[in-house]
Design an enzyme around this catalytic site. Structure first.
Site, PDB file in Angstrom:
ATOM      1  N   CYS A  12       6.812  82.450 -57.082  1.00 47.92           N
ATOM      2  CA  CYS A  12       7.465  83.766 -56.959  1.00 47.92           C
ATOM      3  C   CYS A  12       8.893  83.704 -57.498  1.00 47.92           C
ATOM      4  O   CYS A  12       9.364  84.662 -58.122  1.00 47.92           O
ATOM      5  CB  CYS A  12       7.456  84.232 -55.509  1.00 47.92           C
ATOM      6  SG  CYS A  12       5.817  84.756 -54.958  1.00 47.92           S
ATOM      7  N   GLU A  31       5.609  88.842 -52.511  1.00 44.21           N
ATOM      8  CA  GLU A  31       6.680  89.091 -53.492  1.00 44.21           C
ATOM      9  C   GLU A  31       6.107  89.454 -54.854  1.00 44.21           C
ATOM     10  O   GLU A  31       6.547  90.397 -55.508  1.00 44.21           O
ATOM     11  CB  GLU A  31       7.574  87.851 -53.634  1.00 44.21           C
ATOM     12  CG  GLU A  31       8.341  87.484 -52.383  1.00 44.21           C
ATOM     13  CD  GLU A  31       7.599  86.490 -51.509  1.00 44.21           C
ATOM     14  OE1 GLU A  31       6.361  86.610 -51.354  1.00 44.21           O
ATOM     15  OE2 GLU A  31       8.260  85.583 -50.967  1.00 44.21           O
ATOM     16  N   CYS A  46       8.087  81.307 -52.464  1.00 44.85           N
ATOM     17  CA  CYS A  46       7.565  80.051 -53.016  1.00 44.85           C
ATOM     18  C   CYS A  46       8.068  79.870 -54.452  1.00 44.85           C
ATOM     19  O   CYS A  46       8.632  80.792 -55.067  1.00 44.85           O
ATOM     20  CB  CYS A  46       6.037  80.048 -52.976  1.00 44.85           C
ATOM     21  SG  CYS A  46       5.277  81.059 -54.263  1.00 44.85           S
ATOM     22  N   ASN A  59       1.023  90.044 -48.812  1.00 48.02           N
ATOM     23  CA  ASN A  59       0.165  88.968 -49.318  1.00 48.02           C
ATOM     24  C   ASN A  59      -1.304  89.359 -49.216  1.00 48.02           C
ATOM     25  O   ASN A  59      -1.738  90.004 -48.258  1.00 48.02           O
ATOM     26  CB  ASN A  59       0.453  87.623 -48.636  1.00 48.02           C
ATOM     27  CG  ASN A  59       0.364  87.630 -47.131  1.00 48.02           C
ATOM     28  OD1 ASN A  59       0.598  88.643 -46.494  1.00 48.02           O
ATOM     29  ND2 ASN A  59       0.035  86.487 -46.557  1.00 48.02           N
ATOM     30  N   GLU A  66      -4.900  87.568 -49.523  1.00 49.73           N
ATOM     31  CA  GLU A  66      -5.548  86.256 -49.586  1.00 49.73           C
ATOM     32  C   GLU A  66      -6.984  86.363 -50.089  1.00 49.73           C
ATOM     33  O   GLU A  66      -7.550  87.459 -50.190  1.00 49.73           O
ATOM     34  CB  GLU A  66      -5.478  85.596 -48.201  1.00 49.73           C
ATOM     35  CG  GLU A  66      -4.036  85.320 -47.799  1.00 49.73           C
ATOM     36  CD  GLU A  66      -3.896  84.520 -46.504  1.00 49.73           C
ATOM     37  OE1 GLU A  66      -4.901  84.352 -45.777  1.00 49.73           O
ATOM     38  OE2 GLU A  66      -2.761  84.070 -46.235  1.00 49.73           O
ATOM     39  N   CYS A 118       0.948  86.145 -53.264  1.00 44.95           N
ATOM     40  CA  CYS A 118       2.051  86.331 -52.318  1.00 44.95           C
ATOM     41  C   CYS A 118       2.539  87.781 -52.324  1.00 44.95           C
ATOM     42  O   CYS A 118       2.380  88.511 -53.321  1.00 44.95           O
ATOM     43  CB  CYS A 118       3.235  85.454 -52.699  1.00 44.95           C
ATOM     44  SG  CYS A 118       2.937  83.685 -52.574  1.00 44.95           S
TER      45      CYS A 118
HETATM   46  N1  THU Z   1       3.277  83.837 -48.628  1.00 47.51           N
HETATM   47  C1  THU Z   1       3.872  84.938 -49.171  1.00 47.51           C
HETATM   48  O1  THU Z   1       3.221  85.967 -49.397  1.00 47.51           O
HETATM   49  N2  THU Z   1       5.194  84.889 -49.449  1.00 47.51           N
HETATM   50  C2  THU Z   1       6.018  83.857 -49.100  1.00 47.51           C
HETATM   51  O2  THU Z   1       7.218  83.936 -49.324  1.00 47.51           O
HETATM   52  C3  THU Z   1       5.460  82.662 -48.468  1.00 47.51           C
HETATM   53  C4  THU Z   1       3.977  82.594 -48.403  1.00 47.51           C
HETATM   54  C5  THU Z   1       1.863  83.930 -48.243  1.00 47.51           C
HETATM   55  C6  THU Z   1       0.883  83.152 -49.054  1.00 47.51           C
HETATM   56  C7  THU Z   1      -0.246  83.020 -48.053  1.00 47.51           C
HETATM   57  O3  THU Z   1      -1.037  84.191 -48.071  1.00 47.51           O
HETATM   58  C8  THU Z   1       0.444  82.939 -46.709  1.00 47.51           C
HETATM   59  O4  THU Z   1       1.733  83.487 -46.911  1.00 47.51           O
HETATM   60  C9  THU Z   1       0.542  81.569 -46.118  1.00 47.51           C
HETATM   61  O5  THU Z   1       1.130  80.691 -46.998  1.00 47.51           O
END
Ligand code: THU
Length: 157
Positions: free
Chosen positions: A113, A75, A110, A62, A64, A73
């Protein structure tokens, strides 16, 4: 009016060691990828890895952003990286895992994704095997995004 019921199929493995070799390597790749997460806001580090038809593993984490929705994310980072690098290779499996507070933890894709995974199933004409790391080190496998995203828009296998 007719009441209907939808069945979601999945299997759970008790430990990483129970997984078939290719799936274990995929999950280990996702675990390694948590180290490259950029997650200064949530502190929730997510690693993902995809397996391509030719056996290549492509990881993602991920990423941000201070403008929160601009981040991505793990994925989708992995899927888009794989597609950009090797568009001719079908995606056959994906693994995802979280890392928080010093240990690996559960992560489940999520909705956005899941929709993107569905696109790759349609694009390449095959179901995706999706492995999620669960609390306590168990692992859930679903075969096909339909088990994560029922009634999805545009799914066409
Ligand atoms: N996140 C992911 O990268 N994948 C997931 O399956 C769930 C959430 C990330 C998004 C954000 O950067 C952090 O996790 C918190 O939600």
């Amino acid at each position: 009016m007719e009441e209907k019921r939808l069945v979601i199929n999945y299997v759970e493995y008790g430990t990483l060691a129970e997984l078939p070799d290719d799936a274990r390597r995929l999950m280990e790749c996702a675990m390694e990828a948590t180290r490259s997460a950029y997650a200064p806001y949530s502190k929730f580090h997510v690693g993902a890895a995809v397996l391509l038809a030719d056996g290549t593993l492509v990881s993602g984490s991920n990423q941000e952003n201070v403008a929160y929705p601009s981040g991505l994310c793990a994925e989708r980072t992995a899927l888009f990286r794989a597609s950009a690098q090797s568009p001719e290779q079908a995606v056959v499996a994906l693994a995802v895992v979280g890392y928080f507070g010093g240990g690996f933890t559960e992560a489940s894709p999520c909705g956005a994704c899941r929709q993107v995974m569905s696109e790759y199933e349609t694009r390449y004409g095959n179901r995706l095997a999706i492995y999620c790391y669960l609390e306590g080190g168990r692992i859930r496998r679903v075969e096909g995004v339909e088990n994560l995203l029922p009634f999805s828009f545009g799914a066409d296998l």
